[in-house]
Motif scaffolding. Sequence first.
Motif, PDB file in Angstrom:
ATOM      1  N   GLY A  43     -24.730 -42.100 -11.335  1.00  0.00           N
ATOM      2  CA  GLY A  43     -26.276 -42.072 -11.221  1.00  0.00           C
ATOM      3  C   GLY A  43     -26.729 -42.408  -9.898  1.00  0.00           C
ATOM      4  N   SER A  44     -27.954 -42.596  -9.550  1.00  0.00           N
ATOM      5  CA  SER A  44     -28.456 -42.691  -8.303  1.00  0.00           C
ATOM      6  C   SER A  44     -28.403 -41.402  -7.300  1.00  0.00           C
ATOM      7  CB  SER A  44     -28.009 -43.696  -7.440  1.00  0.00           C
ATOM      8  OG  SER A  44     -28.432 -44.932  -7.734  1.00  0.00           O
ATOM      9  N   THR A  45     -28.438 -40.249  -8.110  1.00  0.00           N
ATOM     10  CA  THR A  45     -28.140 -38.792  -7.812  1.00  0.00           C
ATOM     11  C   THR A  45     -29.600 -38.017  -7.378  1.00  0.00           C
ATOM     12  OG1 THR A  45     -26.400 -38.927  -9.251  1.00  0.00           O
ATOM     13  CG2 THR A  45     -27.141 -36.613  -8.454  1.00  0.00           C
ATOM     14  N   TRP A  46     -29.122 -37.225  -6.317  1.00  0.00           N
ATOM     15  CA  TRP A  46     -30.397 -36.546  -5.951  1.00  0.00           C
ATOM     16  C   TRP A  46     -29.750 -35.498  -5.010  1.00  0.00           C
ATOM     17  CZ3 TRP A  46     -31.182 -35.885  -0.673  1.00  0.00           C
ATOM     18  CH2 TRP A  46     -30.712 -36.828   0.269  1.00  0.00           C
ATOM     19  N   TYR A  47     -30.261 -34.029  -5.078  1.00  0.00           N
ATOM     20  CA  TYR A  47     -29.697 -33.152  -4.292  1.00  0.00           C
ATOM     21  C   TYR A  47     -30.985 -32.388  -3.724  1.00  0.00           C
ATOM     22  CZ  TYR A  47     -25.860 -33.176  -7.552  1.00  0.00           C
ATOM     23  OH  TYR A  47     -25.058 -33.654  -8.587  1.00  0.00           O
ATOM     24  N   ARG A  48     -30.744 -31.673  -2.310  1.00  0.00           N
ATOM     25  CA  ARG A  48     -31.866 -31.219  -1.643  1.00  0.00           C
ATOM     26  C   ARG A  48     -32.324 -29.863  -2.631  1.00  0.00           C
ATOM     27  NH1 ARG A  48     -30.203 -29.441   3.697  1.00  0.00           N
ATOM     28  NH2 ARG A  48     -32.367 -28.450   3.799  1.00  0.00           N
ATOM     29  N   LYS A  49     -33.556 -29.678  -2.634  1.00  0.00           N
ATOM     30  CA  LYS A  49     -34.280 -28.725  -3.530  1.00  0.00           C
ATOM     31  C   LYS A  49     -33.309 -27.412  -3.549  1.00  0.00           C
ATOM     32  CE  LYS A  49     -38.706 -26.907  -4.951  1.00  0.00           C
ATOM     33  NZ  LYS A  49     -38.606 -27.309  -6.119  1.00  0.00           N
ATOM     34  N   SER A  50     -32.975 -26.755  -2.217  1.00  0.00           N
ATOM     35  CA  SER A  50     -32.562 -25.593  -2.246  1.00  0.00           C
ATOM     36  C   SER A  50     -31.110 -25.474  -2.915  1.00  0.00           C
ATOM     37  CB  SER A  50     -32.293 -25.238  -0.684  1.00  0.00           C
ATOM     38  OG  SER A  50     -31.495 -25.992  -0.227  1.00  0.00           O
ATOM     39  N   VAL A  51     -30.420 -26.564  -3.372  1.00  0.00           N
ATOM     40  CA  VAL A  51     -29.241 -26.208  -4.139  1.00  0.00           C
ATOM     41  C   VAL A  51     -29.192 -26.743  -5.570  1.00  0.00           C
ATOM     42  CG1 VAL A  51     -27.843 -26.768  -2.177  1.00  0.00           C
ATOM     43  CG2 VAL A  51     -28.419 -28.633  -3.530  1.00  0.00           C
ATOM     44  N   GLN A  52     -30.683 -26.979  -6.214  1.00  0.00           N
ATOM     45  CA  GLN A  52     -30.765 -27.461  -7.318  1.00  0.00           C
ATOM     46  C   GLN A  52     -30.712 -26.330  -8.278  1.00  0.00           C
ATOM     47  OE1 GLN A  52     -34.369 -29.767  -7.832  1.00  0.00           O
ATOM     48  NE2 GLN A  52     -33.662 -31.243  -6.102  1.00  0.00           N
ATOM     49  N   ARG A  53     -30.228 -26.464  -9.480  1.00  0.00           N
ATOM     50  CA  ARG A  53     -30.422 -25.386 -10.534  1.00  0.00           C
ATOM     51  C   ARG A  53     -28.968 -24.462 -10.238  1.00  0.00           C
ATOM     52  NH1 ARG A  53     -35.133 -25.908 -14.010  1.00  0.00           N
ATOM     53  NH2 ARG A  53     -36.259 -27.272 -12.942  1.00  0.00           N
ATOM     54  N   GLY A  54     -28.265 -24.568  -9.520  1.00  0.00           N
ATOM     55  CA  GLY A  54     -26.930 -23.927  -9.303  1.00  0.00           C
ATOM     56  C   GLY A  54     -25.715 -24.322  -9.894  1.00  0.00           C
ATOM     57  N   PRO A  55     -24.517 -23.941  -9.483  1.00  0.00           N
ATOM     58  CA  PRO A  55     -23.291 -24.480 -10.077  1.00  0.00           C
ATOM     59  C   PRO A  55     -23.008 -25.806  -9.291  1.00  0.00           C
ATOM     60  CG  PRO A  55     -22.841 -22.877  -8.650  1.00  0.00           C
ATOM     61  CD  PRO A  55     -24.373 -22.666  -8.648  1.00  0.00           C
ATOM     62  N   LEU A  56     -23.501 -26.182  -8.202  1.00  0.00           N
ATOM     63  CA  LEU A  56     -23.189 -27.588  -7.627  1.00  0.00           C
ATOM     64  C   LEU A  56     -23.148 -28.659  -8.484  1.00  0.00           C
ATOM     65  CD1 LEU A  56     -24.005 -28.490  -3.764  1.00  0.00           C
ATOM     66  CD2 LEU A  56     -24.865 -29.894  -5.484  1.00  0.00           C
ATOM     67  N   ASN A  57     -24.410 -29.041  -9.150  1.00  0.00           N
ATOM     68  CA  ASN A  57     -24.517 -30.178  -9.913  1.00  0.00           C
ATOM     69  C   ASN A  57     -23.428 -30.187 -11.080  1.00  0.00           C
ATOM     70  OD1 ASN A  57     -25.805 -32.673 -11.003  1.00  0.00           O
ATOM     71  ND2 ASN A  57     -26.320 -31.453 -12.550  1.00  0.00           N
ATOM     72  N   THR A  58     -23.287 -28.961 -11.635  1.00  0.00           N
ATOM     73  CA  THR A  58     -22.336 -28.879 -12.757  1.00  0.00           C
ATOM     74  C   THR A  58     -21.054 -29.123 -12.362  1.00  0.00           C
ATOM     75  OG1 THR A  58     -23.712 -27.007 -13.913  1.00  0.00           O
ATOM     76  CG2 THR A  58     -21.412 -27.133 -14.215  1.00  0.00           C
ATOM     77  N   GLU A  59     -20.552 -28.758 -11.164  1.00  0.00           N
ATOM     78  CA  GLU A  59     -19.416 -28.863 -10.584  1.00  0.00           C
ATOM     79  C   GLU A  59     -19.115 -30.401 -10.375  1.00  0.00           C
ATOM     80  OE1 GLU A  59     -15.730 -26.547  -8.493  1.00  0.00           O
ATOM     81  OE2 GLU A  59     -17.539 -26.935  -7.262  1.00  0.00           O
ATOM     82  N   ALA A  60     -20.044 -30.822  -9.541  1.00  0.00           N
ATOM     83  CA  ALA A  60     -20.022 -32.351  -9.162  1.00  0.00           C
ATOM     84  C   ALA A  60     -20.107 -33.244 -10.515  1.00  0.00           C
ATOM     85  CB  ALA A  60     -21.308 -32.877  -8.486  1.00  0.00           C
TER      86      ALA A  60
END
Length: 195
Positions: free
Chosen positions: A96-113
């Motif tokens: 938790g306490s997760t956030w990502y900059r807008k430009s990397v949201q909705r891509g493979p970064l979150n799934t892999e993280a």
Amino acid sequence: MWPAPITLTGTHVTLAPLSMDHAPGLRAASADGELHRLWYTTVPEADEMENEITRRLSLQKAGTMVPFCVMTPDGTPVGMTTYMNIDATNRRLEIGSTWYRKSVQRGPLNTEAKRLLLSHAFDDLNCIAVELRTHFMNHQSRTAIERLGAKLDGVLRSHMDQGNGVIRDTAVYSIIASEWPAIRANLTWKLEKPR
């Protein structure tokens, strides 16, 4: 300390132990999309980044959090995530306490993280369960959590004061150890399929 700080590396993301060295990049990441303006979540403003890093590192020292800086493969900081609400006795924790900059949201970064964090939790730390929590009204986050394969355990009503005049209802999800093999296979498939 359980779990100990560790670097987790994939194709699309690296999760490194959080340090003050990450502050300049995280300030820029926070400004992308003005995420601090979202009422249903807490993202530090750029000028509060050092305070947030200090807060997370103090929780790590207390043994209740392991904070990570989320970075692209070239080492650019794009957000934060943590293991938190750590219960070493019962081998449970929350991502938790997760956030990502807008430009990397909705891509493979979150799934892999999430795949890296879950794999370390279940395969290396032998967790019996991993929780994920979000504001009931944070539909983007809830959709992402459900897409991982986590199941809704319930909603904690009037769970916490967000400090902005809003009392948060918290949607609590979990993945248990017996579900991890199927969820791992699904996340691996999502990451490997052509885009």
